[in-house]
Design a protein around this motif. Sequence first.
Motif, short mmCIF file in Angstrom:
data_model
loop_
_atom_site.label_atom_id
_atom_site.label_comp_id
_atom_site.label_asym_id
_atom_site.label_seq_id
_atom_site.Cartn_x
_atom_site.Cartn_y
_atom_site.Cartn_z
N ALA A 16 -28.87 7.29 65.43
CA ALA A 16 -28.27 7.56 64.12
C ALA A 16 -27.89 6.30 63.35
CB ALA A 16 -27.04 8.44 64.29
N ASP A 17 -27.95 5.11 63.99
CA ASP A 17 -27.59 3.90 63.26
C ASP A 17 -28.46 2.73 63.72
OD1 ASP A 17 -26.07 2.17 65.30
OD2 ASP A 17 -24.97 4.06 65.43
N GLY A 18 -28.42 1.67 62.96
CA GLY A 18 -29.28 0.52 63.22
C GLY A 18 -28.98 -0.19 64.53
N ARG A 19 -27.73 -0.34 64.85
CA ARG A 19 -27.36 -1.00 66.11
C ARG A 19 -27.88 -0.20 67.31
NH1 ARG A 19 -24.38 -4.89 65.73
NH2 ARG A 19 -23.06 -4.16 64.04
N ALA A 20 -27.76 1.11 67.23
CA ALA A 20 -28.28 1.97 68.30
C ALA A 20 -29.80 1.89 68.37
CB ALA A 20 -27.83 3.41 68.08
N ALA A 21 -30.46 1.68 67.23
CA ALA A 21 -31.92 1.55 67.22
C ALA A 21 -32.34 0.31 68.00
CB ALA A 21 -32.44 1.48 65.78
N VAL A 22 -31.67 -0.80 67.77
CA VAL A 22 -32.00 -2.04 68.49
C VAL A 22 -31.76 -1.86 69.98
CG1 VAL A 22 -31.45 -4.50 68.75
CG2 VAL A 22 -31.56 -3.48 66.45
N VAL A 34 -39.95 4.38 63.86
CA VAL A 34 -39.91 4.90 62.50
C VAL A 34 -38.48 4.69 62.03
CG1 VAL A 34 -40.25 6.90 61.01
CG2 VAL A 34 -41.74 6.57 63.01
N MET A 35 -38.32 3.79 61.06
CA MET A 35 -37.00 3.28 60.67
C MET A 35 -36.59 3.75 59.28
SD MET A 35 -34.49 1.12 61.55
CE MET A 35 -35.20 0.06 62.81
N ASP A 36 -35.37 4.27 59.19
CA ASP A 36 -34.77 4.55 57.88
C ASP A 36 -34.05 3.29 57.45
OD1 ASP A 36 -33.83 5.77 55.60
OD2 ASP A 36 -32.70 7.32 56.63
N LEU A 37 -33.84 3.10 56.16
CA LEU A 37 -33.14 1.91 55.69
C LEU A 37 -31.64 2.12 55.56
CD1 LEU A 37 -35.56 0.45 52.98
CD2 LEU A 37 -35.31 -0.19 55.39
N GLY A 38 -31.23 3.30 55.11
CA GLY A 38 -29.82 3.57 54.88
C GLY A 38 -29.16 4.13 56.12
N MET A 39 -28.59 3.24 56.95
CA MET A 39 -27.92 3.68 58.18
C MET A 39 -26.60 2.94 58.33
SD MET A 39 -30.98 3.94 60.98
CE MET A 39 -31.43 2.22 60.87
N PRO A 40 -25.65 3.57 59.02
CA PRO A 40 -24.38 2.88 59.27
C PRO A 40 -24.52 1.82 60.36
CG PRO A 40 -24.38 5.05 60.28
CD PRO A 40 -25.67 4.93 59.51
N MET A 42 -25.49 -0.96 61.23
CA MET A 42 -26.45 -2.02 60.91
C MET A 42 -27.53 -1.34 60.08
SD MET A 42 -28.92 -4.10 63.59
CE MET A 42 -27.74 -5.26 64.25
N ASN A 43 -27.80 -1.85 58.88
CA ASN A 43 -28.79 -1.16 58.04
C ASN A 43 -30.20 -1.33 58.60
OD1 ASN A 43 -30.09 -3.51 56.91
ND2 ASN A 43 -28.43 -3.69 55.44
N GLY A 44 -31.13 -0.60 58.05
CA GLY A 44 -32.49 -0.61 58.55
C GLY A 44 -33.19 -1.94 58.46
N VAL A 45 -32.89 -2.73 57.43
CA VAL A 45 -33.50 -4.06 57.29
C VAL A 45 -33.02 -4.96 58.42
CG1 VAL A 45 -33.65 -6.12 55.85
CG2 VAL A 45 -33.90 -3.86 54.82
N GLU A 46 -31.72 -4.98 58.66
CA GLU A 46 -31.17 -5.81 59.74
C GLU A 46 -31.73 -5.38 61.09
OE1 GLU A 46 -26.92 -5.65 59.46
OE2 GLU A 46 -26.95 -6.20 57.36
N ALA A 47 -31.80 -4.07 61.31
CA ALA A 47 -32.33 -3.56 62.57
C ALA A 47 -33.81 -3.92 62.72
CB ALA A 47 -32.14 -2.04 62.65
#
Length: 194
Positions: A16-22, A34-40, A42-47
Amino acid sequence: MLLAEQPGIEVVGEVADGRAAVTAVERLRPDVVVMDLGMPEMNGVEATRAICRDFPGTQVLVLSMYSGEEYVRPAIRAGASGYLLKGSAFSKLLAAIAAVARGGAFFSPAIAKLVLVDSRRRETHPADALTNRECEILRLVVQGQSSNQIARDLGLSMKTVEGHRGRIMAKLDVHHLAGLVKYAVRAGLVSPDP
């Protein structure tokens, strides 16, 4: 759910968020994110930047509702291999996943145009400033012809040829003949073969 039903695709995680994606990429090592940009968090660009930097075997496909250059450019610079707009047909999502999984790229048409314009704008090469005559002389220099031979072959004075060589070297910021040849060949401006 639709992706999980497709042959050849295995959904290994959802976050659900960029940090969890990493963190998930570190643990699961997927071929494609598959990455969304608007996430809590850490945003998608940072992730995307973190994933592309730390896990080069994982490709990132951005799936976003944002088509503005202020969203697209940072995502591409961060390392995304594709950018698909939400609302695209499911078949486009499948095609995009397949393309980036193979190491290719995939962009929605509107995004592709922006990427192309940016590429043309930024990819100006110092050699683009060379005139046709300077390119011709550069080709002959790389082929090993002396200034005297070039002058004779082109019907120019030796002084004119030397002037062209000097301008070529200045435009390419090269200070000796060997460096000029090396630069021209390495940059693909000319072929070392006649």
